[in-house]
Design an enzyme around this catalytic site. Sequence first.
Site, PDB file in Angstrom:
ATOM      1  N   ARG A   8       0.855  -1.179   0.000  1.00 33.13           N
ATOM      2  CA  ARG A   8       0.000   0.000   0.000  1.00 33.13           C
ATOM      3  C   ARG A   8       0.892   1.230   0.000  1.00 33.13           C
ATOM      4  NH1 ARG A   8      -4.776   0.951   4.409  1.00 33.13           N
ATOM      5  NH2 ARG A   8      -3.073   1.410   5.813  1.00 33.13           N
ATOM      6  N   THR A  30      -0.714   7.626  -1.164  1.00 30.29           N
ATOM      7  CA  THR A  30      -1.990   7.571  -1.899  1.00 30.29           C
ATOM      8  C   THR A  30      -2.921   6.494  -1.355  1.00 30.29           C
ATOM      9  OG1 THR A  30      -1.160   5.929  -3.453  1.00 30.29           O
ATOM     10  CG2 THR A  30      -0.763   8.242  -4.002  1.00 30.29           C
ATOM     11  N   ASP A  86      -0.794  -2.490  12.568  1.00 37.99           N
ATOM     12  CA  ASP A  86      -0.345  -3.022  11.281  1.00 37.99           C
ATOM     13  C   ASP A  86      -0.152  -4.534  11.426  1.00 37.99           C
ATOM     14  OD1 ASP A  86       1.529  -1.861   8.607  1.00 37.99           O
ATOM     15  OD2 ASP A  86       1.521  -3.977   9.182  1.00 37.99           O
ATOM     16  N   ASP A 122       3.353  -5.959  10.367  1.00 34.02           N
ATOM     17  CA  ASP A 122       4.407  -5.620  11.324  1.00 34.02           C
ATOM     18  C   ASP A 122       4.270  -6.437  12.605  1.00 34.02           C
ATOM     19  OD1 ASP A 122       5.740  -3.825   9.766  1.00 34.02           O
ATOM     20  OD2 ASP A 122       4.852  -2.032  10.671  1.00 34.02           O
TER      21      ASP A 122
HETATM   22  N1  U5P Z   1      -3.431  -2.682   7.205  1.00 34.59           N
HETATM   23  C1  U5P Z   1      -3.121  -3.041   8.506  1.00 34.59           C
HETATM   24  N2  U5P Z   1      -3.819  -2.457   9.528  1.00 34.59           N
HETATM   25  C2  U5P Z   1      -4.811  -1.555   9.331  1.00 34.59           C
HETATM   26  C3  U5P Z   1      -5.119  -1.208   8.005  1.00 34.59           C
HETATM   27  C4  U5P Z   1      -4.428  -1.780   6.975  1.00 34.59           C
HETATM   28  O1  U5P Z   1      -2.242  -3.869   8.748  1.00 34.59           O
HETATM   29  O2  U5P Z   1      -5.409  -1.078  10.313  1.00 34.59           O
HETATM   30  C5  U5P Z   1      -2.678  -3.267   6.091  1.00 34.59           C
HETATM   31  C6  U5P Z   1      -2.900  -4.727   5.959  1.00 34.59           C
HETATM   32  O3  U5P Z   1      -1.623  -5.339   5.961  1.00 34.59           O
HETATM   33  C7  U5P Z   1      -3.541  -4.964   4.632  1.00 34.59           C
HETATM   34  C8  U5P Z   1      -3.563  -3.650   3.957  1.00 34.59           C
HETATM   35  O4  U5P Z   1      -2.803  -5.852   3.849  1.00 34.59           O
HETATM   36  O5  U5P Z   1      -3.075  -2.682   4.879  1.00 34.59           O
HETATM   37  C9  U5P Z   1      -4.999  -3.425   3.538  1.00 34.59           C
HETATM   38  O6  U5P Z   1      -5.209  -2.151   3.316  1.00 34.59           O
HETATM   39  P1  U5P Z   1      -6.321  -1.634   2.329  1.00 34.59           P
HETATM   40  O7  U5P Z   1      -5.810  -1.854   0.934  1.00 34.59           O
HETATM   41  O8  U5P Z   1      -7.588  -2.398   2.623  1.00 34.59           O
HETATM   42  O9  U5P Z   1      -6.414  -0.199   2.695  1.00 34.59           O
END
Ligand code: U5P
Length: 209
Positions: A104, A108, A200, A203
Amino acid sequence: MEGVHVVDHPLVQHKLTLMRTDSRSTKGFRQLLNEIGMLLCYEVTRDLPTELVDIETPLQPMKAPMIAGKKLVFAPILRAGVGFLDGMLDLVPSARVAHIGLYRDPETLQAVEYYFKAPSDLADRLTIVMDPMLATANSAVAAIDRLKARGAKDIRFVCLLAAPEGIKRLRDAHPEVTIWTAAVDSHLNDHGYIVPGLGDAGDRMFGTK
Ligand code: U5P
């Protein structure tokens, strides 16, 4: 909520609470994600069609149910989705695996693909896409776009936590893809994190914070 199954089994909810806790170790977090993966796999496969096959028990022949059709495809979104994979493969050892590498962009929040490897005959198989966090859903939508371009037709999405914003976006983009999640949280913050969430997932799972 249409198209969303919230898996409210007490074991899942208990394990999810342990995972949310800030003090949980990397080892504990990874182990719990694996265990919940197994329990979510049980739910997402609940309605798979079966067919009767002829077998012999030690006492007599009988017709007994087996899962019908081609092997499933598990499609973890790298890297956090991998946390579900072992638990799911423990339950369905013969499943095929498609790896989808997306990160990600922190500015953006758009999903950027860096790896894709999937079985060739996706059209004939049920594909279960997995990522612990459905936040903006940019990753899930990009992964499913890619799988559909490669022929996948029957797709389900499994996560641990979903934000209402992510559910809406995924349902709008791919209305036929049903979502299984352990919980729907309050909202996304300005950085695209699920609140209250668990931070995360990648992480916390790999100790890279
Ligand atoms: N992600 C997290 N925690 C959060 C939000 C997103 O770890 O609170 C990470 C996840 O690893 C997931 C990605 O793979 O971001 C999904 O983000 P999205 O594309 O749905 O925004």
